[in-house]
Every structure is written in structure tokens, then in C-alpha cells.
Design a protein around this motif. Structure first.
Motif, PDB file in Angstrom:
ATOM      1  N   THR A   8       8.386   1.519   5.114  1.00  0.00           N
ATOM      2  CA  THR A   8       8.922   0.287   4.530  1.00  0.00           C
ATOM      3  C   THR A   8       8.332   0.085   3.137  1.00  0.00           C
ATOM      4  O   THR A   8       7.155   0.338   2.905  1.00  0.00           O
ATOM      5  CB  THR A   8       8.564  -0.933   5.407  1.00  0.00           C
ATOM      6  N   HIS A   9       9.178  -0.345   2.204  1.00  0.00           N
ATOM      7  CA  HIS A   9       8.767  -0.506   0.799  1.00  0.00           C
ATOM      8  C   HIS A   9       9.352  -1.798   0.260  1.00  0.00           C
ATOM      9  O   HIS A   9      10.405  -2.228   0.712  1.00  0.00           O
ATOM     10  CB  HIS A   9       9.303   0.649  -0.061  1.00  0.00           C
ATOM     11  N   PRO A  10       8.690  -2.390  -0.756  1.00  0.00           N
ATOM     12  CA  PRO A  10       9.297  -3.546  -1.412  1.00  0.00           C
ATOM     13  C   PRO A  10      10.505  -3.091  -2.231  1.00  0.00           C
ATOM     14  O   PRO A  10      10.700  -1.901  -2.436  1.00  0.00           O
ATOM     15  CB  PRO A  10       8.175  -4.070  -2.315  1.00  0.00           C
TER      16      PRO A  10
ATOM     17  N   GLN B  56       0.841  -1.205   0.000  1.00  0.00           N
ATOM     18  CA  GLN B  56       0.000   0.000   0.000  1.00  0.00           C
ATOM     19  C   GLN B  56       0.877   1.257   0.000  1.00  0.00           C
ATOM     20  O   GLN B  56       0.609   2.215  -0.711  1.00  0.00           O
ATOM     21  CB  GLN B  56      -0.939   0.056   1.223  1.00  0.00           C
ATOM     22  N   HIS B  57       1.932   1.231   0.819  1.00  0.00           N
ATOM     23  CA  HIS B  57       2.790   2.399   0.976  1.00  0.00           C
ATOM     24  C   HIS B  57       3.521   2.747  -0.337  1.00  0.00           C
ATOM     25  O   HIS B  57       3.540   3.898  -0.769  1.00  0.00           O
ATOM     26  CB  HIS B  57       3.800   2.146   2.105  1.00  0.00           C
ATOM     27  N   ALA B  58       4.095   1.724  -0.974  1.00  0.00           N
ATOM     28  CA  ALA B  58       4.817   1.989  -2.229  1.00  0.00           C
ATOM     29  C   ALA B  58       3.838   2.395  -3.330  1.00  0.00           C
ATOM     30  O   ALA B  58       4.142   3.244  -4.172  1.00  0.00           O
ATOM     31  CB  ALA B  58       5.613   0.750  -2.641  1.00  0.00           C
TER      32      ALA B  58
ATOM     33  N   GLN C  94       1.203   4.089  -2.867  1.00  0.00           N
ATOM     34  CA  GLN C  94       0.922   5.510  -2.598  1.00  0.00           C
ATOM     35  C   GLN C  94       2.001   6.409  -3.190  1.00  0.00           C
ATOM     36  O   GLN C  94       1.692   7.448  -3.773  1.00  0.00           O
ATOM     37  CB  GLN C  94       0.812   5.723  -1.081  1.00  0.00           C
ATOM     38  N   HIS C  95       3.274   6.001  -3.057  1.00  0.00           N
ATOM     39  CA  HIS C  95       4.369   6.800  -3.646  1.00  0.00           C
ATOM     40  C   HIS C  95       4.115   7.016  -5.144  1.00  0.00           C
ATOM     41  O   HIS C  95       4.227   8.133  -5.639  1.00  0.00           O
ATOM     42  CB  HIS C  95       5.706   6.064  -3.492  1.00  0.00           C
ATOM     43  N   LEU C  96       3.764   5.930  -5.830  1.00  0.00           N
ATOM     44  CA  LEU C  96       3.570   6.018  -7.282  1.00  0.00           C
ATOM     45  C   LEU C  96       2.358   6.886  -7.632  1.00  0.00           C
ATOM     46  O   LEU C  96       2.429   7.752  -8.498  1.00  0.00           O
ATOM     47  CB  LEU C  96       3.377   4.621  -7.878  1.00  0.00           C
TER      48      LEU C  96
ATOM     49  N   ALA D 266      11.903  11.959   0.891  1.00  0.00           N
ATOM     50  CA  ALA D 266      12.415  11.658   2.226  1.00  0.00           C
ATOM     51  C   ALA D 266      11.319  10.863   2.923  1.00  0.00           C
ATOM     52  O   ALA D 266      10.209  11.340   3.068  1.00  0.00           O
ATOM     53  CB  ALA D 266      12.695  12.939   2.986  1.00  0.00           C
ATOM     54  N   CYS D 267      11.607   9.602   3.268  1.00  0.00           N
ATOM     55  CA  CYS D 267      10.564   8.744   3.824  1.00  0.00           C
ATOM     56  C   CYS D 267      11.169   7.710   4.761  1.00  0.00           C
ATOM     57  O   CYS D 267      12.230   7.161   4.505  1.00  0.00           O
ATOM     58  CB  CYS D 267       9.814   8.040   2.689  1.00  0.00           C
ATOM     59  N   GLY D 268      10.492   7.457   5.882  1.00  0.00           N
ATOM     60  CA  GLY D 268      10.992   6.486   6.860  1.00  0.00           C
ATOM     61  C   GLY D 268      10.221   5.187   6.850  1.00  0.00           C
ATOM     62  O   GLY D 268      10.391   4.351   7.729  1.00  0.00           O
TER      63      GLY D 268
END
Ligand SMILES: [Zn+2]
Length: 406
Positions: free
Chosen positions: A199-201, A98-100, A102-104, A195-197
Motif C-alpha cells: 500500500t502506498h500514498p 515507510q513503504h513508499a 523505501q521505493h524512492l 511490481a508491488c502488492g
């Protein structure tokens, strides 16, 4: 300071660590470790769960720069001894997807449409981003989905770097860093520098499918709800089950479903109209019949009725039709529906009895409430006596009621 294992390798599921401190605060029992793979709530991403020495970890939070692992019961292990940690991988990998994703999604909205992401929330069932636009078209959403999915299939590496000093300035960051401490940059090659703390695949491919479910305007922004990875597969599965069931029930091909439902609704409206016409017709006959059975009262036509299991609304219609048809009509009606009694007393324009006064003793008889105007009153109560008994009471009252000039 706890060493954050998930910063360097988001794929660590098992680790050993030394207990720095065991404690308790208003959130429960916690342990602090010299290193951890458990992600604490932050940056829109929820905390990890899992086990510490077999004890469930139910919450992880960063408090005053320290990571507190909250456990369901206190750890038996003493400070300074080693514990084994196991991260609930299903939950964590889902968060990474979900987090990655969101980045895209945020990157494409910003780079192609100028819509900046104002906030991100990773929820239990779906995630949302708030973007700074008041309107968003279906066409834009579809284009964005397509571009995002293309990048996902390109299997681009997602890497992290720790630029020293001011060297972060060589990267095209979306926002200048707000913290003075070491900056962790998450880079999706050629797409996103942030800048992000979290977790991503390690590649975009692992995000899996991404689907925007809905969007709605919120003041000057738009909230976009989406799912990625397994969640998208689950959503497809659920929707597929529903459409299949509908398809079977309506004996219609899936792509014909919207039309089939529309046809059903049109048909239902037609039927409702037919029923209404039929009811109106029946009512005319009933009015004729009831008036024919009416008795003479003081030169007027008295219609007395006790009815069972008939909706109050249709009874009211009947009363209206009776008094509209014959200005001399006086109608006294008691209807029983299960354990309820409904009393209606009405008259045409000719008799001048006060129906509101007339009805009151009968309503008290059934612990009821109600009232109305001199020409028409009604009320409901409990079926503590028979409808016939109430009707008798109404008729007695009619005999006693003096004419009131209206
Ligand atoms: Zn991130």
C-alpha cells in the motif's frame, strides 16, 4: 477469493463485507471475508490491525491464497452475514509512508549508484533496506537523502496499473515479474516502475521527511536504516529534547556540544592523573608511617593493620609499597568493607615465612577463599567476626609458622 480493496484504493478505512468462513488454526481464531481493506503481511510490509464488528483484529495473513483476519476472540457473526471492518489508520498510513519512502530510496541508490536493493524490512521503530554494496560513504548518503527529498517535494503521483498479458514489457521494470498471474505495477512517475502488492500514498508528498539514521556493512551488502513521515518528525523531536537537555546541563550552545563534551573528557583525564599522583604521594607518607610503627619480629619488621571502608585495590597497593620499600617487612592486613572481610599477608624478600599457609586458617574462620604465593597471599570472606579478631588469628599463626626456606 477475497476482493482486495486496498489494491484499488489504499485509503479505504471502513468497509462492510460478508463472512465467507469462520475458523481456528494454530495462530488463533480467524475470519475470511468476501472483500477486505486489511493488508496481510507481505513484501516487507506488516499486517494491518483494526476492528471487525468491534472485535480487535490482531493479525492478518495470506495463507494458501486466502486472507485470514485473526481476531482476539471469535466473531459472533455467522458465515454469510455482514460485518463492518475498520482499519487502524494511524498504523496503516505509517506503513504507507515507510513503504513508499523505501521505493524512492531504493530507486535513487539503484539509478545513481548502481546499488540494487536486495531486501526490505519495515520495523516497529525504523525500516531497513539491504543494498548490494560493501561500502557507502557519508557523502553518498547525504546526496541520496537530498535527491529523495526533492522527489518527495515534487509531489509526484503514485499510481497502480494492471498491464494485460505481456504489456508490462513496455515499462522499465527494475525486475521482471516472477509470478504468472496478474501483475500489479506501482508507478512513481518518471522514477520507479515496480511490481508491488503493498500500500502506498497517492503522491510522494505524503511520504513526508525521509532520514537515513545509520548504515552498516553486512557481509557483502550494506544495511541502511531509515525513517519516513511521522516517524522522522518523532525522531527529530526526541533528538531535539536530548540536545536541549545536554545544552542546558553543559551550559553550551547546541552546535558547541561536541566540543564541550570533548573538553570535559580532557579535563576528566587530567583530574584522574592528578588524583593518581596525589594518591601515590599519600602512599609514600603512609608507608613511612606504617614502617615507623612496625614491631620487631624475629629480626624483621612486622606491620599489622585493620582498615575499614577502603577499596581492596588501594590496600593491595599499600601492601606492595610496604614490601617493596623494606625487604624485611612482614605485612598482615585485614580490611572490612560492609559485610565483607579481605585478608592480605605479604612479606619482603628477607623473611622466609610461607604466607599462603599462614593465611589459610584465617580464611576458614570467615568462610573465605583465597591463596597465593609463599611471599604474598590474600583472600576474601564474610564479616562473621571483627577484623581485629582475624588479625589476632594471623599473628598467632605467624608465631606458630615455622620458617620455610623459599
Ligand atoms: Zn510498494
Amino acid at each position: 477469493m477475497t476482493q482486495l480493496l486496498y489494491y484499488d484504493d489504499a485509503y479505504i478505512q471502513k468497509f462492510t463485507a460478508k463472512i465467507i468462513q469462520n475458523g481456528q488454526d494454530d495462530k488463533g481464531y480467524y475470519s475470511m471475508l468476501d472483500q477486505t481493506a486489511f493488508y496481510p503481511t507481505g513484501g516487507g510490509q506488516p499486517f494491518d490491525t483494526g476492528l471487525l464488528n468491534g472485535i480487535p483484529v490482531i493479525n492478518v495473513e495470506k495463507i494458501n491464497g486466502e486472507i485470514r483476519h485473526y481476531t482476539s476472540v471469535p466473531l459472533q457473526a455467522l458465515e454469510g452475514t455482514e460485518v463492518e471492518g475498520v482499519v487502524d489508520w494511524e498504523r496503516r498510513f505509517d506503513h504507507m509512508q515507510q513503504h513508499a519512502g523505501q521505493h524512492l530510496l531504493s530507486a535513487i541508490f539503484a539509478d545513481h549508484y548502481g546499488f540494487k536493493t536486495v531486501s526490505f524490512h519495515l520495523g516497529r521503530e525504523s525500516s531497513t533496506i539491504d543494498i548490494d554494496t560493501e561500502s557507502l560513504s557519508e557523502e553518498t548518503v547525504h546526496k541520496v537523502e537530498e535527491m529523495v527529498q526533492t522527489i518527495i517535494y515534487q509531489h509526484r503521483p503514485i499510481t497502480t496499473v494492471w498491464p494485460e498479458g505481456d504489456s508490462w514489457q513496455q515499462y522499465p521494470l527494475r525486475k521482471p515479474p516472477t509470478v504468472n498471474e496478474a501483475i500489479r505495477l506501482v508507478i512513481i512517475e518518471g522514477i520507479d516502475y515496480n511490481a508491488c502488492g503493498g500500500t502506498h500514498p497517492s503522491t510522494t508528498g505524503e511520504i513526508g521527511p525521509l532520514k537515513v539514521l545509520s548504515w552498516e556493512r553486512q557481509k557483502h551488502q550494506t544495511r541502511v536504516t531509515f525513517v519516513c513521515g511521522w516517524r522522522a518528525v518523532q525522531a527529530l523531536d526526541e533528538k531535539h529534547t536530548i540536545t536541549q537537555r545536554l545544552s542546558q546541563t553543559l551550559s553550551s550552545q547546541e552546535h558547541d556540544l561536541p566540543e564541550a563534551v570533548e573538553q570535559l573528557l580532557v579535563k576528566q583525564k587530567e583530574l584522574e592523573k592528578t588524583i593518581e599522583d596525589q594518591e601515590q604521594l599519600l602512599l609514600t607518607y603512609e608507608v613511612k608511617e606504617r614502617l615507623a610503627e612496625a614491631t620487631n619480629h624475629d629480626g624483621h619488621r612486622l606491620v599489622t593493620l585493620t582498615l575499614n571502608d577502603r577499596p581492596v585495590k588501594t590496600c593491595q597497593k599499600l601492601v606492595t609499597a610496604l614490601t617493596d620499600t623494606d625487604p624485611h617487612a612482614i605485612v598482615l592486613m585485614v580490611v572490612q568493607n560492609k559485610d565483607r572481610l579481605h585478608v592480605i599477608a605479604a612479606r619482603g624478600t628477607e623473611p622466609h615465612y610461607n604466607m599462603n599457609q599462614l593465611i589459610q586458617p584465617s580464611l576458614s574462620l570467615i568462610n573465605g577463599k583465597g591463596g597465593g604465593k609463599p611471599e604474598r597471599a590474600q583472600g576474601g570472606g564474610e564479616a562473621v567476626v571483627t577484623p581485629e579478631y582475624v588479625l589476632k588469628q594471623l599473628m598467632t599463626q605467624l608465631q606458630e609458622t615455622r620458617k620455610v626456606e623459599g
